[in-house]
Motif scaffolding. Structure first.
Motif, short mmCIF file in Angstrom:
data_model
loop_
_atom_site.label_atom_id
_atom_site.label_comp_id
_atom_site.label_asym_id
_atom_site.label_seq_id
_atom_site.Cartn_x
_atom_site.Cartn_y
_atom_site.Cartn_z
N ARG A 241 17.12 -94.47 56.67
CA ARG A 241 16.79 -95.47 57.70
C ARG A 241 17.75 -96.65 57.62
NH1 ARG A 241 11.51 -94.42 55.90
NH2 ARG A 241 11.46 -96.44 54.82
N GLU A 242 18.03 -97.08 56.38
CA GLU A 242 18.92 -98.24 56.21
C GLU A 242 20.34 -97.93 56.68
OE1 GLU A 242 18.50 -100.85 52.59
OE2 GLU A 242 20.52 -100.07 52.20
N ALA A 243 20.78 -96.69 56.47
CA ALA A 243 22.15 -96.30 56.85
C ALA A 243 22.22 -95.77 58.28
CB ALA A 243 22.68 -95.26 55.87
N GLY A 244 21.09 -95.70 58.97
CA GLY A 244 21.06 -95.22 60.35
C GLY A 244 21.28 -93.73 60.50
N LEU A 245 20.88 -92.96 59.49
CA LEU A 245 21.09 -91.51 59.54
C LEU A 245 19.89 -90.74 60.11
CD1 LEU A 245 22.80 -91.05 56.05
CD2 LEU A 245 23.90 -91.19 58.30
N GLY A 246 18.75 -91.39 60.17
CA GLY A 246 17.57 -90.75 60.76
C GLY A 246 17.13 -89.50 60.02
N ALA A 247 16.74 -88.48 60.78
CA ALA A 247 16.22 -87.24 60.21
C ALA A 247 17.29 -86.44 59.46
CB ALA A 247 15.60 -86.37 61.30
N ASN A 248 18.56 -86.73 59.71
CA ASN A 248 19.65 -86.01 59.04
C ASN A 248 19.65 -86.20 57.53
OD1 ASN A 248 20.77 -84.88 61.37
ND2 ASN A 248 21.98 -86.71 61.80
N VAL A 249 18.94 -87.23 57.05
CA VAL A 249 18.94 -87.51 55.63
C VAL A 249 18.30 -86.36 54.84
CG1 VAL A 249 16.69 -88.67 55.47
CG2 VAL A 249 18.57 -89.38 53.98
N SER A 250 17.46 -85.54 55.50
CA SER A 250 16.82 -84.41 54.82
C SER A 250 17.85 -83.36 54.37
CB SER A 250 15.78 -83.75 55.73
OG SER A 250 16.39 -83.24 56.90
N LEU A 251 19.05 -83.39 54.98
CA LEU A 251 20.11 -82.46 54.57
C LEU A 251 20.56 -82.73 53.13
CD1 LEU A 251 22.30 -82.43 57.81
CD2 LEU A 251 20.87 -80.58 56.94
N PHE A 252 20.31 -83.93 52.63
CA PHE A 252 20.65 -84.25 51.24
C PHE A 252 19.96 -83.27 50.30
CE2 PHE A 252 19.80 -86.16 47.15
CZ PHE A 252 20.99 -86.77 46.80
N PHE A 253 18.65 -83.06 50.51
CA PHE A 253 17.90 -82.17 49.62
C PHE A 253 18.34 -80.72 49.77
CE2 PHE A 253 14.85 -85.74 49.67
CZ PHE A 253 14.75 -85.93 48.30
N LEU A 254 18.75 -80.35 50.98
CA LEU A 254 19.20 -78.97 51.20
C LEU A 254 20.48 -78.70 50.41
CD1 LEU A 254 18.56 -76.40 52.85
CD2 LEU A 254 20.10 -77.26 54.61
N ILE A 255 21.46 -79.62 50.51
CA ILE A 255 22.71 -79.48 49.76
C ILE A 255 22.45 -79.57 48.26
CG2 ILE A 255 25.00 -80.47 49.35
CD1 ILE A 255 24.70 -79.11 52.07
N PHE A 256 21.63 -80.52 47.87
CA PHE A 256 21.26 -80.71 46.47
C PHE A 256 20.68 -79.41 45.89
CE2 PHE A 256 17.82 -81.92 43.46
CZ PHE A 256 18.56 -82.57 42.49
N MET A 257 19.80 -78.76 46.64
CA MET A 257 19.15 -77.53 46.19
C MET A 257 20.17 -76.40 46.03
SD MET A 257 16.17 -75.38 48.12
CE MET A 257 17.29 -74.91 49.45
#
Length: 407
Positions: A241-257
């Motif tokens: 939210r702070e960086a203005g990425l919205g729902a795309n931030v969930s991709l972090f966990f996908l790549i992390f996994m």
């Protein structure tokens, strides 16, 4: 001459891995959805956070005590009875809105989580051949991480598209599946005790059952690592939210996994051949880079690169430290080492979430993630200082032996 490796993937090991994956998926789905539900009905974020705190504290206090009885209990029967207990806890929380009651239930679920995760980790490390301990623990850790990584996506999807009760029903189905699978696992004793071993165990204190100084350093390092994971797991949405990425931030966990799925078997094989020294330093550097990148994230590309670096760090260091702890202790203390590692893991997350949350509230999420990298730097400093001291002591002992022989 080429030495044939002992077999790792037995049917028993596969069962333990699958049960571990499903159990972590189930319990972390509850960890994600309970706070959201409580915040919705109370409009108080602090009460939502208490749901996680109650769960973690109960697990932390349970693990040392279950390690006392590892030599006496039937692991299979204990897992089955605890699964029934967890099933009933989830069932009676269905359609309830009383905050004190739900808080009490979360504590009970934390007790069940502490018991079963300690038993599964001990079963796995007893099944894994010693020559392939790092590789085997890597796969075990992959099961826990995969369950924990998938749980937020699945839980929040069910919660927002249906209801909290739907999440509860889904987790009841998972617990039922785990229960059926656990009926087919064989009981694995902590070790094959001789009469002398049994006599020794009856003469040791409770403190010796719940603590082993040989596993202390890896446990402290796991604590520092999981402080950072607590920040990543709980506040990545706020960073988005702070960086203005919205729902795309969930991709972090996908790549992390995906990075963890790739790196854990590789790091496990390196541990078996070279030991922990070849892994901790490069993994720690990757962790610092990943957290600093989160601190300057302003677009999706930087976020995903940060996920790669942090995934390499966590996916390498966590199983390496657990393998190191288990390999250091006597065979009959594997349960103690696992309990210490898992307790410090939960304690790190329990401390990290509120502490880093206060920093984020004061300075923002980007600054918080930059500061979080200091925990990895502290981890590396402690590791470097203590391992160098141990190496110096070992070298002096060897010199003394050589001098005595020459004399």
């Amino acid at each position: 001459m080429y030495k044939i490796k002992p077999k790792l993937w037995s049917f028993q090991f596969f069962q333990v891995i699958m049960i571990t994956f499903l159990f972590f998926l189930c319990l972390h789905m509850l960890n994600v959805s309970f706070p959201v539900f409580v915040i919705d009905i109370s409009h108080n974020p602090a009460l939502g956070g208490m749901m996680t705190t109650a769960f973690m504290l109960a697990a932390i206090f349970t693990r040392p005590f279950i390690s006392i009885f590892l030599h006496k209990i039937n692991m299979k029967k204990t897992i089955i009875m605890t699964l029934i207990f967890i099933f009933l806890c989830i069932l009676i929380s269905y359609n309830r809105v009383s905050i004190p009651f739900l808080l009490f239930i979360r504590g009970l679920e934390g007790v069940g989580f502490g018991i079963i995760t300690t038993l599964l980790a001990t079963m796995a490390t007893n099944i894994i051949p010693r020559e392939r301990l790092g590789e085997g623990v890597g796969y075990f850790g992959m099961a826990t991480s995969l369950g924990a990584s998938l749980s937020p996506v699945l839980a929040l999807s069910l919660f927002h598209s249906h209801s909290f009760n739907t999440v509860l029903l889904f987790t009841l189905m998972i617990v039922t599946g785990i229960f059926v699978g656990s009926l087919f696992i064989r009981n694995v004793h902590s070790n094959k005790q001789t009469k002398e071993d049994h006599q020794t165990n009856t003469n040791v204190s409770i403190f010796q059952f719940i603590f082993d100084k040989k596993a202390l350093l890896p446990s402290i390092l796991v604590f520092l690592l999981c402080v950072t994971f607590g920040g990543v797991f709980n506040f990545i949405d706020g960073l988005g939210r702070e960086a203005g990425l919205g729902a795309n931030v969930s991709l972090f966990f996908l790549i992390f996994m995906f990075v963890m799925l790739f790196i854990r078997p590789i790091s496990g094989r390196i541990f078996d051949k070279k030991g922990h020294k070849m892994l901790i330093y490069p993994a720690g550097i990757c962790g610092v880079i990943g957290l600093l990148l989160l601190g300057v994230t302003n677009n999706l590309l930087i976020l995903l690169i940060a996920a790669v670096f942090y995934g390499v760090a966590y996916g390498t260091m966590h199983p390496t430290l657990q393998s190191w702890a288990v390999s250091q202790v006597e065979p009959n203390k594997k349960g103690t080492a696992n309990a210490m590692i898992l307790t410090c893991m939960d304690l790190g997350m329990a401390v990290g979430a509120p502490t880093l949350g206060m920093v984020a509230g004061q300075f923002g999420y980007k600054v918080m993630y930059s500061y979080t990298s200091l925990f990895i730097i502290l981890l590396l400093i402690i590791y470097m200082v203590i391992t160098r001291q141990k190496n110096s002591q070992e070298e002096s002992v060897e010199k003394d032996k050589g001098s005595a022989i020459n004399f």
